[in-house]
Design an enzyme around this catalytic site. Structure first.
Site, PDB file in Angstrom:
ATOM      1  N   LYS A  13      50.131 -31.131  85.686  1.00 44.41           N
ATOM      2  CA  LYS A  13      50.621 -32.435  86.059  1.00 44.41           C
ATOM      3  C   LYS A  13      49.006 -33.231  85.938  1.00 44.41           C
ATOM      4  CE  LYS A  13      52.066 -31.836  90.489  1.00 44.41           C
ATOM      5  NZ  LYS A  13      51.635 -30.406  90.627  1.00 44.41           N
ATOM      6  N   ARG A  87      56.490 -35.791  97.604  1.00 47.15           N
ATOM      7  CA  ARG A  87      56.544 -34.382  97.890  1.00 47.15           C
ATOM      8  C   ARG A  87      57.645 -34.129  98.709  1.00 47.15           C
ATOM      9  NH1 ARG A  87      50.976 -32.986  95.681  1.00 47.15           N
ATOM     10  NH2 ARG A  87      50.688 -30.725  95.878  1.00 47.15           N
ATOM     11  N   ARG A 126      40.829 -22.439  87.662  1.00 47.31           N
ATOM     12  CA  ARG A 126      40.646 -23.793  87.343  1.00 47.31           C
ATOM     13  C   ARG A 126      39.381 -24.284  87.932  1.00 47.31           C
ATOM     14  NH1 ARG A 126      45.193 -28.078  89.399  1.00 47.31           N
ATOM     15  NH2 ARG A 126      44.705 -27.755  91.434  1.00 47.31           N
ATOM     16  N   ARG A 159      38.182 -26.027  93.564  1.00 43.52           N
ATOM     17  CA  ARG A 159      38.653 -26.700  94.945  1.00 43.52           C
ATOM     18  C   ARG A 159      38.943 -25.296  95.822  1.00 43.52           C
ATOM     19  NH1 ARG A 159      43.772 -30.182  93.160  1.00 43.52           N
ATOM     20  NH2 ARG A 159      44.454 -29.100  94.936  1.00 43.52           N
ATOM     21  N   ARG A 170      50.917 -22.876  99.190  1.00 42.98           N
ATOM     22  CA  ARG A 170      50.969 -24.265  98.410  1.00 42.98           C
ATOM     23  C   ARG A 170      52.416 -24.236  97.870  1.00 42.98           C
ATOM     24  NH1 ARG A 170      45.755 -25.076  95.136  1.00 42.98           N
ATOM     25  NH2 ARG A 170      46.995 -26.980  94.423  1.00 42.98           N
TER      26      ARG A 170
HETATM   27  P1  AMP Z   1      47.240 -31.491  94.868  1.00 45.80           P
HETATM   28  O1  AMP Z   1      45.892 -32.067  94.595  1.00 45.80           O
HETATM   29  O2  AMP Z   1      48.524 -32.601  94.555  1.00 45.80           O
HETATM   30  O3  AMP Z   1      47.737 -30.093  94.625  1.00 45.80           O
HETATM   31  O4  AMP Z   1      47.584 -31.429  96.523  1.00 45.80           O
HETATM   32  C1  AMP Z   1      46.603 -30.620  97.260  1.00 45.80           C
HETATM   33  C2  AMP Z   1      46.931 -31.026  98.758  1.00 45.80           C
HETATM   34  O5  AMP Z   1      46.867 -32.190  99.393  1.00 45.80           O
HETATM   35  C3  AMP Z   1      48.153 -30.526  99.210  1.00 45.80           C
HETATM   36  O6  AMP Z   1      48.296 -29.004  99.219  1.00 45.80           O
HETATM   37  C4  AMP Z   1      48.507 -31.252 100.300  1.00 45.80           C
HETATM   38  O7  AMP Z   1      47.785 -30.566 101.471  1.00 45.80           O
HETATM   39  C5  AMP Z   1      47.994 -32.363 100.084  1.00 45.80           C
HETATM   40  N1  AMP Z   1      49.015 -33.347  99.472  1.00 45.80           N
HETATM   41  C6  AMP Z   1      48.664 -34.034  98.233  1.00 45.80           C
HETATM   42  N2  AMP Z   1      49.581 -34.966  98.042  1.00 45.80           N
HETATM   43  C7  AMP Z   1      50.548 -34.719  99.075  1.00 45.80           C
HETATM   44  C8  AMP Z   1      51.822 -35.512  99.310  1.00 45.80           C
HETATM   45  N3  AMP Z   1      52.186 -36.386  98.514  1.00 45.80           N
HETATM   46  N4  AMP Z   1      52.348 -35.247 100.691  1.00 45.80           N
HETATM   47  C9  AMP Z   1      51.470 -34.509 101.532  1.00 45.80           C
HETATM   48  N5  AMP Z   1      50.708 -33.749 101.363  1.00 45.80           N
HETATM   49  C10 AMP Z   1      50.033 -33.917 100.049  1.00 45.80           C
END
Ligand code: AMP
Length: 212
Positions: A13, A87, A126, A159, A170
Site C-alpha cells: 500500500k 482500519r 523491508r 521498523r 498485526r
Molecule cells: P502501518 O504503518 O499502517 O503498518 O501502521 C503501523 C501501526 O500503527 C499499526 O500496527 C497500528 O498500531 C498503528 N496504526 C496505523 N494506522 C492505524 C489506524 N488507522 N487505526 C489504528 N491504529 C493504526
C-alpha cells in the site's frame, strides 16, 4: 477524490500510495507514518501510542481520528490517498463525515491481496527511509548503498514492528478488525480487488482506474 488503499500490512500500500500521490498531485495520508512521527517527536500523543505500535495492536480510534482531522484540515481542498486508514468500521463512518466536510467523495477502494507467506517475508526484509518515505527490501529491492536511501541519501531504518512476532499480531489485528471495513465499502460497490504480488503490475492496473 479520495482513494483508499486497503490490505494487510506488507501488501504494498505504501509504495503505491507514494507513487499515486506524486503523479496525481494528491495528499498521501498514512496514519502509521503520522503516529510514528508523534513517537519520534516524543509528544504526549506519541507516548500514549507507543505501546500499541510496539506490540502491533491498533491505536484507539479517538487518537487516530484526532490526528487525521488535523491533517485533513491542513490540506483541505485537495484529493487524498489513504494508506492504512480506515482500519475499523467506526473510522470508516467518521471518514464519511470528514470527506463530506471537505467536499470530497470516496471514489475508489482498492483491496490489495498478497499471500501471507510472501507478506511476512516482505515485512521482515523491508527497510524504509524516514525522511522521504521511499521503501526498500533487502532481498527484492535493495538500495544501491547498504542502508542508505537512493532518493535522498538519508539512513534507512528497519521498523521495530517489522519483526516476526509483531508481524503476526498485526496480521491478526487486520483479520479481526479491519476486514469488516471492506464489507462496509463492498455494500457501496466501491471495492476493486487487485493482486499485489507484482508491484509494477499493480501500479499499471490502478493507474487507468483512477483516470491516470
Ligand atoms: P502501518 O504503518 O499502517 O503498518 O501502521 C503501523 C501501526 O500503527 C499499526 O500496527 C497500528 O498500531 C498503528 N496504526 C496505523 N494506522 C492505524 C489506524 N488507522 N487505526 C489504528 N491504529 C493504526
Amino acid at each position: 477524490m479520495i482513494i483508499i488503499l486497503f490490505g494487510a500490512p506488507g501488501v504494498g500500500k505504501g509504495t503505491i500510495a507514494v507513487r499515486l500521490s506524486v503523479e496525481m498531485g494528491m495528499v498521501h495520508v498514512s496514519t502509521g507514518d503520522i503516529l510514528r512521527e508523534e513517537l519520534a517527536k516524543k509528544t504526549d500523543v506519541g507516548e500514549k501510542v507507543r505501546e500499541f505500535l510496539d506490540s502491533g495492536l491498533l491505536v484507539p480510534d479517538d487518537i487516530v481520528l484526532d490526528l487525521l482531522k488535523k491533517k485533513m484540515g491542513r490540506d483541505r481542498g485537495r484529493g487524498f490517498v489513504f494508506d492504512g486508514f480506515p482500519r475499523t468500521v467506526d473510522q470508516a463512518k467518521e471518514l464519511d463525515g470528514l470527506a463530506a466536510e471537505c467536499g470530497q467523495e470516496i471514489s475508489h477502494v482498492f483491496n490489495i491481496v498478497v499471500p501471507e507467506d510472501i507478506v511476512v517475508k516482505r515485512l521482515c526484509s523491508r527497510r524504509i527511509c524516514p525522511k522521504c518515505g521511499a521503501i526498500y527490501n533487502t532481498e527484492f529491492k535493495p538500495p544501491k548503498k547498504d542502508m542508505v536511501c537512493d532518493v535522498c541519501g538519508s539512513g534507512l531504518v528497519h521498523r521495530s514492528d517489522d519483526r516476526d512476532e509483531v508481524i503476526r499480531v498485526r496480521l491478526h489485528e487486520y483479520g479481526k478488525k479491519t476486514r469488516a471495513v471492506l464489507e462496509y465499502y463492498e455494500k457501496r460497490k466501491l471495492v476493486s480487488q487487485l493482486s499485489g504480488v507484482d508491484g509494477e503490475e499493480l501500479f499499471r492496473r490502478i493507474s487507468p482506474l483512477v483516470g491516470k
